[in-house]
Motif scaffolding. Structure first.
Motif, PDB file in Angstrom:
ATOM      1  N   ALA A 195      -4.475  11.137 -18.152  1.00  0.00           N
ATOM      2  CA  ALA A 195      -3.653  11.141 -16.941  1.00  0.00           C
ATOM      3  C   ALA A 195      -2.494  10.162 -17.088  1.00  0.00           C
ATOM      4  N   LEU A 196      -1.365  10.519 -16.510  1.00  0.00           N
ATOM      5  CA  LEU A 196      -0.215   9.625 -16.455  1.00  0.00           C
ATOM      6  C   LEU A 196      -0.364   8.681 -15.266  1.00  0.00           C
ATOM      7  N   PRO A 197       0.088   7.439 -15.406  1.00  0.00           N
ATOM      8  CA  PRO A 197       0.034   6.547 -14.254  1.00  0.00           C
ATOM      9  C   PRO A 197       1.019   7.012 -13.186  1.00  0.00           C
ATOM     10  N   THR A 198       0.614   6.935 -11.940  1.00  0.00           N
ATOM     11  CA  THR A 198       1.482   7.349 -10.840  1.00  0.00           C
ATOM     12  C   THR A 198       2.150   6.135 -10.216  1.00  0.00           C
ATOM     13  N   VAL A 199       3.143   6.384  -9.396  1.00  0.00           N
ATOM     14  CA  VAL A 199       3.822   5.307  -8.684  1.00  0.00           C
ATOM     15  C   VAL A 199       2.818   4.560  -7.815  1.00  0.00           C
ATOM     16  N   GLN A 200       1.902   5.278  -7.214  1.00  0.00           N
ATOM     17  CA  GLN A 200       0.888   4.645  -6.369  1.00  0.00           C
ATOM     18  C   GLN A 200      -0.007   3.722  -7.186  1.00  0.00           C
ATOM     19  N   ASP A 201      -0.364   4.129  -8.401  1.00  0.00           N
ATOM     20  CA  ASP A 201      -1.188   3.285  -9.261  1.00  0.00           C
ATOM     21  C   ASP A 201      -0.456   2.005  -9.615  1.00  0.00           C
ATOM     22  N   GLN A 202       0.827   2.118  -9.916  1.00  0.00           N
ATOM     23  CA  GLN A 202       1.614   0.947 -10.272  1.00  0.00           C
ATOM     24  C   GLN A 202       1.743   0.001  -9.093  1.00  0.00           C
TER      25      GLN A 202
END
Length: 82
Positions: free
Chosen positions: A40-47
């Motif tokens: 999975a790619l990191p999302t803006v929410q994860d960051q």
């Protein structure tokens, strides 16, 4: 890390993608030879979650921070009345 052959990956792609989104990457192989890794790619929410509280404990704000320099600011707006 789980290794999946291409045929199985095509058959169960939705389930495999859901697993990758939950932090379980997998390898797609052809004839037993690994070709690609799917994760999975990191999302803006994860960051944003990771940054929460990143400066905690490194600085202090004075209690009168919102009033600091108010006299100087008032003087600048009022101008010189001489």
């Amino acid at each position: 890390m789980q290794t999946i052959n291409i045929h199985e990956a095509k058959t169960h792609l939705s389930r495999l993608i859901a697993q990758a989104q939950h932090g379980e990457p997998f390898v797609i192989a052809k004839s037993g030879k690994p070709l690609v890794i799917v994760r999975a790619l990191p999302t803006v929410q994860d960051q944003a979650k990771k940054r929460l509280g990143f400066l905690k404990g490194t600085m202090q704000v004075p209690d009168d921070f919102d009033r600091m320099g108010s006299d100087a600011i008032a003087t600048m707006f009022a101008g010189d009345k001489a």
